[in-house]
Scaffold this motif. Structure first.
Motif, PDB file in Angstrom:
ATOM      1  N   ILE A 244       0.984  -1.071   0.052  1.00  0.00           N
ATOM      2  CA  ILE A 244       0.078   0.198   0.007  1.00  0.00           C
ATOM      3  C   ILE A 244       0.834   1.207   0.079  1.00  0.00           C
ATOM      4  CG2 ILE A 244      -1.711   1.046   1.384  1.00  0.00           C
ATOM      5  CD1 ILE A 244      -2.800  -1.513   2.310  1.00  0.00           C
ATOM      6  N   MET A 245       1.940   1.418   0.745  1.00  0.00           N
ATOM      7  CA  MET A 245       2.809   2.267   1.061  1.00  0.00           C
ATOM      8  C   MET A 245       3.602   2.588  -0.655  1.00  0.00           C
ATOM      9  SD  MET A 245       2.294   3.719   3.760  1.00  0.00           S
ATOM     10  CE  MET A 245       3.701   4.728   3.595  1.00  0.00           C
ATOM     11  N   LYS A 246       3.819   1.548  -1.134  1.00  0.00           N
ATOM     12  CA  LYS A 246       4.548   1.694  -2.417  1.00  0.00           C
ATOM     13  C   LYS A 246       3.630   2.261  -3.335  1.00  0.00           C
ATOM     14  CE  LYS A 246       6.961  -1.910  -3.983  1.00  0.00           C
ATOM     15  NZ  LYS A 246       7.442  -3.018  -4.396  1.00  0.00           N
ATOM     16  N   ILE A 247       2.421   1.914  -3.431  1.00  0.00           N
ATOM     17  CA  ILE A 247       1.514   2.574  -4.295  1.00  0.00           C
ATOM     18  C   ILE A 247       1.187   3.888  -4.030  1.00  0.00           C
ATOM     19  CG2 ILE A 247      -1.254   2.604  -5.007  1.00  0.00           C
ATOM     20  CD1 ILE A 247      -0.951  -0.427  -4.467  1.00  0.00           C
ATOM     21  N   LEU A 248       1.164   4.317  -2.724  1.00  0.00           N
ATOM     22  CA  LEU A 248       0.832   5.740  -2.279  1.00  0.00           C
ATOM     23  C   LEU A 248       2.326   6.495  -2.699  1.00  0.00           C
ATOM     24  CD1 LEU A 248      -0.623   5.385   1.230  1.00  0.00           C
ATOM     25  CD2 LEU A 248      -1.850   6.076  -1.027  1.00  0.00           C
ATOM     26  N   THR A 249       3.319   5.845  -2.791  1.00  0.00           N
ATOM     27  CA  THR A 249       4.683   6.553  -3.056  1.00  0.00           C
ATOM     28  C   THR A 249       4.818   6.623  -4.559  1.00  0.00           C
ATOM     29  OG1 THR A 249       5.818   5.322  -1.182  1.00  0.00           O
ATOM     30  CG2 THR A 249       7.212   6.482  -3.074  1.00  0.00           C
ATOM     31  N   ILE A 250       4.171   5.751  -5.391  1.00  0.00           N
ATOM     32  CA  ILE A 250       3.972   5.998  -6.713  1.00  0.00           C
ATOM     33  C   ILE A 250       3.255   6.945  -7.035  1.00  0.00           C
ATOM     34  CG2 ILE A 250       3.480   4.846  -9.027  1.00  0.00           C
ATOM     35  CD1 ILE A 250       4.547   2.199  -7.585  1.00  0.00           C
ATOM     36  N   VAL A 251       2.049   7.130  -6.467  1.00  0.00           N
ATOM     37  CA  VAL A 251       1.052   8.093  -7.000  1.00  0.00           C
ATOM     38  C   VAL A 251       1.654   9.583  -6.382  1.00  0.00           C
ATOM     39  CG1 VAL A 251      -1.327   8.950  -6.290  1.00  0.00           C
ATOM     40  CG2 VAL A 251      -0.889   6.443  -6.896  1.00  0.00           C
ATOM     41  N   THR A 252       2.247   9.646  -5.428  1.00  0.00           N
ATOM     42  CA  THR A 252       2.806  10.652  -5.070  1.00  0.00           C
ATOM     43  C   THR A 252       4.008  11.373  -5.967  1.00  0.00           C
ATOM     44  OG1 THR A 252       2.240  10.365  -2.713  1.00  0.00           O
ATOM     45  CG2 THR A 252       3.788  12.117  -3.066  1.00  0.00           C
ATOM     46  N   THR A 253       4.745  10.416  -6.299  1.00  0.00           N
ATOM     47  CA  THR A 253       5.838  10.650  -7.027  1.00  0.00           C
ATOM     48  C   THR A 253       5.352  11.297  -8.539  1.00  0.00           C
ATOM     49  OG1 THR A 253       7.218   9.089  -5.959  1.00  0.00           O
ATOM     50  CG2 THR A 253       8.048   9.763  -8.022  1.00  0.00           C
ATOM     51  N   VAL A 254       4.399  10.444  -8.828  1.00  0.00           N
ATOM     52  CA  VAL A 254       3.869  11.024 -10.212  1.00  0.00           C
ATOM     53  C   VAL A 254       3.149  12.253 -10.269  1.00  0.00           C
ATOM     54  CG1 VAL A 254       2.307  10.290 -11.971  1.00  0.00           C
ATOM     55  CG2 VAL A 254       3.786   8.497 -11.074  1.00  0.00           C
ATOM     56  N   PHE A 255       2.278  12.692  -9.126  1.00  0.00           N
ATOM     57  CA  PHE A 255       1.696  13.894  -9.129  1.00  0.00           C
ATOM     58  C   PHE A 255       2.376  15.052  -8.601  1.00  0.00           C
ATOM     59  CE2 PHE A 255      -1.642  10.899  -9.981  1.00  0.00           C
ATOM     60  CZ  PHE A 255      -2.567  11.629 -10.716  1.00  0.00           C
ATOM     61  N   VAL A 289       1.501  14.995 -19.732  1.00  0.00           N
ATOM     62  CA  VAL A 289       1.537  13.480 -20.091  1.00  0.00           C
ATOM     63  C   VAL A 289       2.903  13.121 -20.218  1.00  0.00           C
ATOM     64  CG1 VAL A 289       1.212  12.026 -22.040  1.00  0.00           C
ATOM     65  CG2 VAL A 289      -0.640  13.694 -21.199  1.00  0.00           C
ATOM     66  N   LEU A 290       3.757  13.989 -20.589  1.00  0.00           N
ATOM     67  CA  LEU A 290       5.233  13.411 -20.754  1.00  0.00           C
ATOM     68  C   LEU A 290       5.964  13.176 -19.400  1.00  0.00           C
ATOM     69  CD1 LEU A 290       6.413  15.626 -23.837  1.00  0.00           C
ATOM     70  CD2 LEU A 290       6.059  13.211 -23.872  1.00  0.00           C
ATOM     71  N   ILE A 291       5.523  14.091 -18.391  1.00  0.00           N
ATOM     72  CA  ILE A 291       5.981  14.080 -16.976  1.00  0.00           C
ATOM     73  C   ILE A 291       5.626  12.716 -16.378  1.00  0.00           C
ATOM     74  CG2 ILE A 291       5.961  14.925 -14.870  1.00  0.00           C
ATOM     75  CD1 ILE A 291       5.878  17.764 -16.179  1.00  0.00           C
ATOM     76  N   TRP A 297       8.395   5.553 -16.495  1.00  0.00           N
ATOM     77  CA  TRP A 297       9.265   4.787 -17.009  1.00  0.00           C
ATOM     78  C   TRP A 297      10.539   4.553 -16.177  1.00  0.00           C
ATOM     79  CZ3 TRP A 297      14.324   6.548 -18.694  1.00  0.00           C
ATOM     80  CH2 TRP A 297      15.036   5.565 -19.279  1.00  0.00           C
ATOM     81  N   ILE A 298      10.662   5.620 -15.438  1.00  0.00           N
ATOM     82  CA  ILE A 298      11.870   5.527 -14.432  1.00  0.00           C
ATOM     83  C   ILE A 298      11.730   4.444 -13.313  1.00  0.00           C
ATOM     84  CG2 ILE A 298      13.178   6.809 -12.758  1.00  0.00           C
ATOM     85  CD1 ILE A 298      12.855   9.432 -14.508  1.00  0.00           C
ATOM     86  N   MET A 299      10.261   4.459 -12.562  1.00  0.00           N
ATOM     87  CA  MET A 299       9.826   3.711 -11.762  1.00  0.00           C
ATOM     88  C   MET A 299      10.070   2.060 -12.215  1.00  0.00           C
ATOM     89  SD  MET A 299       6.769   5.686  -9.754  1.00  0.00           S
ATOM     90  CE  MET A 299       7.276   7.127  -9.215  1.00  0.00           C
ATOM     91  N   LYS A 300       9.533   1.992 -13.491  1.00  0.00           N
ATOM     92  CA  LYS A 300       9.664   0.824 -14.018  1.00  0.00           C
ATOM     93  C   LYS A 300      11.012   0.153 -14.017  1.00  0.00           C
ATOM     94  CE  LYS A 300       7.630  -2.920 -15.930  1.00  0.00           C
ATOM     95  NZ  LYS A 300       6.884  -4.052 -15.064  1.00  0.00           N
ATOM     96  N   LYS A 301      11.926   0.984 -14.646  1.00  0.00           N
ATOM     97  CA  LYS A 301      13.421   0.705 -14.858  1.00  0.00           C
ATOM     98  C   LYS A 301      13.966   0.357 -13.449  1.00  0.00           C
ATOM     99  CE  LYS A 301      17.648   2.393 -17.325  1.00  0.00           C
ATOM    100  NZ  LYS A 301      18.049   3.368 -17.846  1.00  0.00           N
ATOM    101  N   LYS A 302      13.829   1.085 -12.490  1.00  0.00           N
ATOM    102  CA  LYS A 302      14.217   0.938 -10.943  1.00  0.00           C
ATOM    103  C   LYS A 302      13.613  -0.211 -10.372  1.00  0.00           C
ATOM    104  CE  LYS A 302      17.019   4.334 -11.199  1.00  0.00           C
ATOM    105  NZ  LYS A 302      18.571   4.124 -11.124  1.00  0.00           N
ATOM    106  N   LYS A 303      12.604  -1.084 -11.051  1.00  0.00           N
ATOM    107  CA  LYS A 303      11.940  -2.133 -10.685  1.00  0.00           C
ATOM    108  C   LYS A 303      11.129  -1.798  -9.167  1.00  0.00           C
ATOM    109  CE  LYS A 303      14.826  -5.416 -12.645  1.00  0.00           C
ATOM    110  NZ  LYS A 303      16.016  -6.646 -12.437  1.00  0.00           N
ATOM    111  N   PHE A 304      10.242  -0.632  -9.146  1.00  0.00           N
ATOM    112  CA  PHE A 304       9.581  -0.342  -8.292  1.00  0.00           C
ATOM    113  C   PHE A 304       8.219  -1.130  -8.207  1.00  0.00           C
ATOM    114  CE2 PHE A 304      11.031   4.368  -7.434  1.00  0.00           C
ATOM    115  CZ  PHE A 304      12.123   3.903  -7.307  1.00  0.00           C
TER     116      PHE A 304
END
Length: 305
Positions: A244-255, A289-291, A297-304
């Motif tokens: 859950i914290m990982k999902i929240l971190t991803i959402v926070t990082t994206v926005f 959209v690009l951001i 892409w960065i998170m996928k590459k870092k295997k988040f």
């Protein structure tokens, strides 16, 4: 109230027993309190503890007898606790029982070896052996229940774990307490201060003590297993919280970059050219959209994930 001749393979006694016969008396707490055997045995029975008042397993050595109580973790189908009060003398064995369990034990011992000659001490040793004979099967059933709970935890089924685990833990503690008290009671018998047990019967007591020790070790293993299950459950909860914290971190990082863009252009300064530019709004959409795409892409590459 029932009487049996211990010397004659636990045969029922309909009349007064001979003076040189070892007698087993089965009676309830109510019969014990009103002296159901008769005035001849009342002096002996008055030292027998009442089953309904039993709370622990214990043995007390007196001048010419051994008496005490046995309280098992088992219960009858009606939910009544299985407990006994007992008294042992040279010629008398008295069992106070309100559940009929002692009668079942006598019937089992009658079928086992009716020709075997026993004294009071030998009978009580066999009674203790019968009392713990099926305990290992019950402990195995508890272990099977815990194995099932472990599989449910690993499969992610965590509902109702705490209530079930608390029930199992309390039952295991009851069995551990029972074996500890029973072992102390048997050790008191082995001291043989009243000389009620013959050498062969002391050997039987030693075998009973070893069996109780093995059952106690098994119950202790189950207790450790329950602790491991709790740790496994807590680890699974932590894994879920981390997800859950990982999902929240991803959402926070994206926005977070998008929040910067919103805050930047929300200032509405007059000299901001993008505000009057014809393609300003579509440009901000494309940049946003690009951001988002770049962050993912960065998170996928870092295997988040």
């Amino acid at each position: 109230m029932e009487q049996y001749s211990i010397d004659a393979g636990l045969t029922p006694i309909a009349r007064k027993a001979p003076s040189d016969t070892c007698v087993l008396v089965l009676l309830t707490s109510e019969e014990l309190e009103r002296g159901a055997v008769g005035s001849e045995a009342d002096d002996i029975l008055c030292h027998t503890p009442v089953a309904r008042d039993a709370h622990v397993c214990k043995a007390e050595s007196r001048r010419d007898c051994l008496c005490g109580t046995i309280v098992t973790p088992r219960r009858t189908k009606d939910g009544a606790p299985i407990a006994f009060g007992y008294l042992l003398t040279e010629k008398w064995a008295v069992l106070c029982d309100d559940t009929g369990t002692a009668r079942s034990a006598v019937q089992h011992l009658q079928k086992g070896n009716p020709q075997r000659e026993l004294g009071v001490g030998g009978f009580f040793c066999e009674f203790l052996e019968w009392l713990i004979a099926k305990d290992l099967h019950h402990l195995q059933k508890l272990e099977d229940d815990m194995d099932q709970m472990e599989e449910q935890i690993l499969s992610g089924e965590l509902d109702q774990f705490n209530p079930r685990m608390n029930t199992l833990r309390k039952e295991i503690i009851r069995w551990l307490r029972y074996y500890t008290q029973l072992d102390d009671m048997v050790c008191e018998f082995q001291e043989n201060e009243t000389a009620l047990f013959r050498d062969s019967e002391l050997q039987m007591l030693h075998m009973v003590e070893k069996r109780i020790g093995r059952l106690d070790s098994e119950a202790q293993t189950l207790r450790e297993y329950s602790i491991q299950l709790r740790e496994l459950f807590q680890a699974e909860i932590d894994i879920r919280q981390n997800r859950i914290m990982k999902i929240l971190t991803i959402v926070t990082t994206v926005f977070l970059p998008l929040s910067l863009v919103v805050g930047w252009y929300g200032m509405n300064f007059i000299n901001m050219p993008e505000l009057t530019w014809r393609y300003g709004y579509p440009a901000i959409i494309v940049i946003s959209v690009l951001i988002v795409a770049l962050c993912l892409w960065i998170m996928k590459k870092k295997k988040f994930w």
